[in-house]
Design an enzyme around this catalytic site. Sequence first.
Site, PDB file in Angstrom:
ATOM      1  N   SER A 253      -9.511   2.015   2.800  1.00  0.00           N
ATOM      2  CA  SER A 253      -8.861   2.556   1.757  1.00  0.00           C
ATOM      3  C   SER A 253      -7.769   1.876   1.184  1.00  0.00           C
ATOM      4  O   SER A 253      -7.157   2.264   0.241  1.00  0.00           O
ATOM      5  CB  SER A 253      -8.102   3.689   2.908  1.00  0.00           C
TER       6      SER A 253
ATOM      7  N   LYS B 236       0.892  -1.321   0.096  1.00  0.00           N
ATOM      8  CA  LYS B 236      -0.084   0.088  -0.155  1.00  0.00           C
ATOM      9  C   LYS B 236       0.852   1.288  -0.081  1.00  0.00           C
ATOM     10  O   LYS B 236       2.254   1.263   0.732  1.00  0.00           O
ATOM     11  CB  LYS B 236      -0.940   0.187   1.353  1.00  0.00           C
TER      12      LYS B 236
ATOM     13  N   SER C 201      -9.836  -0.311   7.000  1.00  0.00           N
ATOM     14  CA  SER C 201      -9.428  -0.178   5.695  1.00  0.00           C
ATOM     15  C   SER C 201      -8.852  -1.399   5.008  1.00  0.00           C
ATOM     16  O   SER C 201      -8.261  -1.438   3.931  1.00  0.00           O
ATOM     17  CB  SER C 201      -8.526   0.819   5.806  1.00  0.00           C
TER      18      SER C 201
END
Lengths: 493, 102
Positions: free
Chosen positions: A153, A78, A177
Amino acid sequence: MLQRTSISNLQAALQDRSQTAVGIVEDSLDRIDRIDSSIHAFREIYAERALSKAHEIDRLIATGNPIPALAGVPVAIKDNIVTDFGTTTCGSRMLEHFQSPYRATVVDRLEHAGAIIIGKTNCDEFAMGSSTEHCAFGPTHNPWARNRVPGGSSGGSAAAIAAGLCPISLGSDTGGSIRQPAAMCGVVGVKPSYGRVSRNGLVAFGSSFDQIGPFANTVEDAAIVLGVLAGEDPHDSTCASRHVPDYLEKLDQPVADLRIGVPREFLSDHNDVSVKTAVQNAIATYASLGAEIVDIELPLTAYGIATYYVIAPAEASSNLARFDGVRYGLRAELSGDDDLFELYAKSRSQGFGPEVQRRVMLGTYVLSAGYYDAFYARALKTRRLIKQEFDRAFEQCHAIIGPTSPFPAFEIGATQDPISMYQCDIYTTNTSIAGICGMSIPCGFSDIDGQRLPIGLQVQCQAFDEATMLRVAKMFESATTYHAETVSHDGTS
Amino acid sequence: MTDRFTKDDIQHIARLARLQLDDEQIEQYRLQLGAVLEHVQMLSQLDLDGVEPLSHPIELNNRLNDDSPQASLQLDDVLRNAPQLEGQFLAVPRILGESEDA
């Protein structure tokens, strides 16, 4: 095709020389090349570096030495986890060109275990969002339905797994997330207990919540990766020094001796009917496996969003104060008589997108003189009650199950109103508020408008009891086939 | 409710947060932050008398590392991200001066 192959199959193929690490990495890069233009899971690819690392792994294997746990496994990271190669942007204009001078502990651990970092994945700006739409560099599309969000997210990391671009990725979870995008993309996503995995090198959002965890195709793969990531780190004093068990040891034990709690609040009418049905089927599956199903109550579930959206923005407003246009990040053009205040305010206004500005302002307000007791202190007290409520629930059961998200993936652009977007997290925020562990596994599909949309089952256990959580998840996976259903890529898969 | 915040309130919060907003943003945030706080208001329904605030979910003690020198980051690697340098120093606008913000 290697992309849906388990880590243990990849290891066996390397061991018997039917595959090379270079071949595995080339396959992954090739799929990204062919498929990712329509998904945008990745923001940056490290092809050259990845191939060179793969060559090193192949040379190591050729020497006949034992091969490390994640040898040759392509992993996506990420974009809020720093690497000392490439850029780390957090999906923000603020950090568009940021090159970290150091690497996160998790990146170090992955590479020591032989994993190959292939790229960084898209996310909501500074991990604030539930849809991976709030990014400076464009949204990520759900591989199952390209007009829909992948969740967020960590949407890019979840989409990368669902599209078969790589077998493992890392996300971060502050209020859901990892788990929510895992549910919406039909993959496995694990949020470890607070303190289980080092956050050194994770760009901080809500420091009393943030955890790094893996996405994978299977529970076993997630367990293997968690074993590599977990454990004490001298660079993160909030990372617990507790022993890391072998997560594979009890993974295949039956659940017949376990009590599984189902909070009645999790079966509310707010859930989409397809989600409600899938979760009820999952409860029946556990019952058929011999687990005792226990009816429990978590009445503070309804207060989670309110608690979270005070504490997390408060922490964010403090953490994001470091982005000031001085040491790194975007600096606005100044006019002649602008002073330091204008440097800060102009740089931050140009660097931060609307969702980040909203949360920074919210956090600033609840911490400001006159409102601290009414909002922040009140939320911290509610936090204790929520934790105590979980403690009592775990006296009655070993694990808690329910939906991960109240609905499947929604259309890109569909939720404009922040409050309704925050409701995505109704079942995930309290896990983070209490610091316990939670994960999402595929448990069904919703067929809407000719589209097949994955549904996730959330499994939660007590802090540091990831072993039981993974075992409960594994037993469901072994009894069902939802995880094996894959996205078709119109002739490319 | 949309009237929780006035335009001046939002400008004050933005100033504390070091953000510079135009009129359209001020009006948008005025409504959105008002709506979020309206939802948050539900926490006042709970009886929290005598409940201790919990700022960290897990009890953690201070941990001390050995007091032994470690290599630090390379200065060039750190400074390459700086938007404006003068030699090895970060350059900022004038801090001391006539402005009341100084």
